[in-house]
Design a protein around this motif. Structure first.
Motif, PDB file in Angstrom:
ATOM      1  N   VAL A 103      -7.155  -4.589   1.612  1.00  0.00           N
ATOM      2  CA  VAL A 103      -5.811  -5.348   2.137  1.00  0.00           C
ATOM      3  C   VAL A 103      -6.265  -6.468   3.029  1.00  0.00           C
ATOM      4  CG1 VAL A 103      -4.669  -3.193   1.702  1.00  0.00           C
ATOM      5  CG2 VAL A 103      -5.611  -3.770   3.865  1.00  0.00           C
TER       6      VAL A 103
ATOM      7  N   LEU B 242      -0.291  -0.770   2.368  1.00  0.00           N
ATOM      8  CA  LEU B 242       0.509  -1.445   1.444  1.00  0.00           C
ATOM      9  C   LEU B 242       0.800  -2.739   1.876  1.00  0.00           C
ATOM     10  CD1 LEU B 242       2.604   1.622   0.172  1.00  0.00           C
ATOM     11  CD2 LEU B 242       0.500   0.902  -0.546  1.00  0.00           C
ATOM     12  N   GLY B 243       0.503  -3.247   2.834  1.00  0.00           N
ATOM     13  CA  GLY B 243       0.819  -4.671   3.166  1.00  0.00           C
ATOM     14  C   GLY B 243       1.990  -4.898   3.867  1.00  0.00           C
TER      15      GLY B 243
ATOM     16  N   THR C   7       7.692  -3.328   5.521  1.00  0.00           N
ATOM     17  CA  THR C   7       6.502  -2.521   5.247  1.00  0.00           C
ATOM     18  C   THR C   7       6.954  -1.120   4.943  1.00  0.00           C
ATOM     19  OG1 THR C   7       4.327  -2.268   6.117  1.00  0.00           O
ATOM     20  CG2 THR C   7       6.013  -1.890   7.542  1.00  0.00           C
TER      21      THR C   7
ATOM     22  N   SER D 205      -0.235  -3.910  11.674  1.00  0.00           N
ATOM     23  CA  SER D 205      -0.417  -4.302  10.118  1.00  0.00           C
ATOM     24  C   SER D 205      -1.194  -5.899  10.003  1.00  0.00           C
ATOM     25  CB  SER D 205       1.260  -4.558   9.659  1.00  0.00           C
ATOM     26  OG  SER D 205       1.722  -5.760  10.176  1.00  0.00           O
TER      27      SER D 205
ATOM     28  N   LYS E 166       1.055  -1.707  -5.308  1.00  0.00           N
ATOM     29  CA  LYS E 166       1.183  -2.520  -4.032  1.00  0.00           C
ATOM     30  C   LYS E 166       0.070  -2.412  -3.306  1.00  0.00           C
ATOM     31  CE  LYS E 166       4.979  -3.159  -1.709  1.00  0.00           C
ATOM     32  NZ  LYS E 166       5.210  -4.397  -2.171  1.00  0.00           N
TER      33      LYS E 166
ATOM     34  N   GLN F 194      -0.449  -8.185  -2.523  1.00  0.00           N
ATOM     35  CA  GLN F 194      -0.054  -8.152  -1.194  1.00  0.00           C
ATOM     36  C   GLN F 194      -0.084  -9.679  -0.685  1.00  0.00           C
ATOM     37  OE1 GLN F 194      -2.039  -5.291   1.320  1.00  0.00           O
ATOM     38  NE2 GLN F 194      -1.749  -3.629  -0.154  1.00  0.00           N
TER      39      GLN F 194
ATOM     40  N   HIS G 193       2.851 -11.481  -1.523  1.00  0.00           N
ATOM     41  CA  HIS G 193       4.110 -11.276  -0.442  1.00  0.00           C
ATOM     42  C   HIS G 193       4.100 -11.741   0.947  1.00  0.00           C
ATOM     43  CE1 HIS G 193       6.751  -8.566  -2.727  1.00  0.00           C
ATOM     44  NE2 HIS G 193       5.831  -7.952  -3.273  1.00  0.00           N
ATOM     45  N   ALA G 194       2.766 -11.802   1.317  1.00  0.00           N
ATOM     46  CA  ALA G 194       2.552 -12.157   2.810  1.00  0.00           C
ATOM     47  C   ALA G 194       2.658 -13.526   3.013  1.00  0.00           C
ATOM     48  CB  ALA G 194       1.058 -11.783   3.404  1.00  0.00           C
TER      49      ALA G 194
END
Length: 526
Positions: free
Chosen positions: A25, A51-52, A67, A142, A229, A235, A238-239
């Motif tokens: 991740v 799961l990010g 999250t 995270s 995910k 990931q 999404h980030a």
């Protein structure tokens, strides 16, 4: 399948290829770097942010942060290895990625009832501004996400860029396209459905679905989302930017319509049983995506359609083309039945009223299944798909007539589902090439569904020959980036040459242009 969902065998195994709990991740920030805050008194069984992180549905003063806690993401109980009792999750947002200028902090309560998902709705931010965010529980931190607020409605903008994507079958290919998307420096990502696939099959590339059966229960759907995910490419995308999402059919079941399951032999042909399945699928969808509480499902119902504004440049209307539609036809001659609904009367009226009132330069519909007419047969005979707007031709006509009557300018539709790319003029009468053009549709290909694909295939040849309103076709995998300006917009079709192995490069297969005030495709640069 002939067995009841309650009695289905649940033989579990870890799928090959990147789904173990230790999958890579995004690198986490050291716990010592996070500002001091009250601790959640809990002993954690492992790293919970596997799961990010994600953000979504930006407004001019806020965004939702997401999250989901899962130290053991593929745990058979669907709770990701969490202990069952509520825990507190702290979040913070900053104006720099080193978090030296923190502007907002808060705490959310994560519970087993909602799969230990966190949806923090942050307000009081500055418009059109990049922020960084992260979460903490106990001594764990995270990965860091990057997001952006929307420009204030009506603010004059010179440009805006967003990507749209759909259809990421885990068993069909690697999500390499998302790696490239994460590096595009986007204002927004729009995902148009088929985030997961509900089937239990094993693909040809060593990426098998887990659980290894079709999903029916909430536990099934939660575990399937966890498998998807865990993918580091997903990931990363999404980030990198805020997302706006809407489900399509495979997020519940292939080709479902309203309260109707697809016609097959499974037990959810019973409407009540299917509604239970849809409730489980909707809950898992909400738990795993950056949606506001206004989209929190109530049983088998969920508010999907909504409107977002980005300065004076973009009005984005996100549609729900599954929940309110009539059942698919088996007799194509009935597709012009004026009583048939795709959006339902309430959503249709909401959409047309919003388009009539829009002051944005570009009016974009986020749409799950293509709206253009697509004759699938060469020669004088005609054949149309019944799951697309072609199966609801009268409903499409009402929409296009409404757009024309209201003089909606710069009307664009972005679409997923078909695993191929097309740019097309939207006509008031598709049978007459000289008919008025009311807008432009950009059909986007899949991230991985359908495997590697080709530059052109036999269906593409037929489509271009039989449908003169189609101006471009490609059937490779990838995503699309839309660049909006004052005078024109450009959609770049970004493709990868293969998805059956990681590491594919990306290139722009074609750029399609639309001019301000002139509906339809202006030109294609390929």
């Amino acid at each position: 399948m002939s067995q009841s969902p309650l009695s289905l065998p649940r033989r579990r195994f870890l799928a090959l290829g990147g789904v173990a709990a230790g999958a890579t991740v995004l690198a986490a920030t050291p716990a010592s770097a996070v500002s001091a805050a009250p601790e959640s008194r809990i002993t954690l069984p492992g790293y919970v942010f596997t799961l990010g992180v994600a953000s979504g549905d930006p407004t001019s003063d806020g965004v939702v942060l997401w999250t989901r806690l899962a130290p053991d993401p593929l745990a058979l109980d669907g709770l990701g290895g969490m202990p069952g009792r509520p825990v507190l999750v702290w979040w913070e947002m900053a104006e720099d990625e080193n978090f030296s200028r923190v502007v907002r902090r808060g705490v959310e309560r994560a519970t087993a009832d909602w799969g230990y998902s966190v949806h923090a709705e942050v307000h009081g931010l500055r418009p059109d501004r990049v922020y960084w965010y992260r979460f903490r529980i106990a001594d764990q931190v995270s990965p860091v996400g990057r997001t952006r607020t929307a420009p204030r409605p009506g603010t004059a903008l010179q440009s805006l860029s967003f990507a749209f994507a759909s259809c990421q079958a885990y068993t069909d290919g690697y999500f390499t396209a998302f790696d490239h998307m994460a590096r595009e420096n986007l204002d927004l990502v729009v995902h148009l459905g088929d985030y997961i696939y509900e089937g239990g099959g094993r693909g040809s590339i060593g990426r098998a679905h887990y659980p290894a059966v079709e999903t029916f229960s909430l536990t099934d759907y939660r575990t399937r989302y966890a498998q998807y995910k865990l993918d580091p490419s997903l990931q990363a995308a999404h980030a990198a930017a805020p997302w706006v999402v809407a489900p399509d059919d495979h997020d519940v079941e292939n080709n479902w319509a309203g309260d109707h399951s697809q016609p097959d032999t499974e037990p959810d042909q019973d409407l009540a049983v299917f509604r239970l399945r849809r409730a489980a699928a909707y809950q898992a969808y909400y738990e795993n995506l950056p949606l506001r509480k206004s989209s929190m499902p109530q049983g088998a119902e969920m508010q999907v359609y909504r409107r977002l504004h980005f300065g004076d440049l973009l009005q984005l209307d996100v549609l729900d083309t599954r929940r309110f539609r009539d059942q698919q036809l088996t007799d194509a001659s009935l597709r012009w039945d004026p009583n048939r609904q795709m959006l339902g009367a309430e959503q249709e009226a909401w959409l047309l009223a919003g388009l009539a009132a829009s002051t944005a330069r570009w009016n974009v519909l986020g749409n799950q299944i293509f709206a253009m007419e697509a004759d699938h047969t060469a020669g004088p005979d005609e054949r149309y798909g019944m799951d697309t707007w072609d199966g609801y031709a009268a409903a499409r006509q009402r929409l296009f007539d409404g757009v024309a009557e209201r003089n909606v300018e710069n009307f664009l539709i972005i679409t997923g589902d078909a695993h191929r790319s097309v740019a097309a003029d939207l006509k008031l009468d598709f049978s007459d090439p000289g008919s008025r053009t009311v807008g432009t549709e950009f059909l986007g290909t899949s991230i991985s569904s359908g495997g590697n694909g080709t530059d052109h295939d036999s269906l593409g040849v037929t489509w271009l020959a039989e449908n003169p309103h189609m101006k471009f076709h490609n059937s490779q995998r990838g995503y699309q980036v839309c660049h909006l300006g004052r005078d024109e917009m450009r959609t770049d079709y970004r493709v990868v040459p293969f998805v059956n192995a990681p590491g594919a490069p990306v290139s722009t297969r074609a750029s399609v242009f639309v001019q301000n005030g002139r509906p339809g495709v202006a030109h294609v640069s390929a």
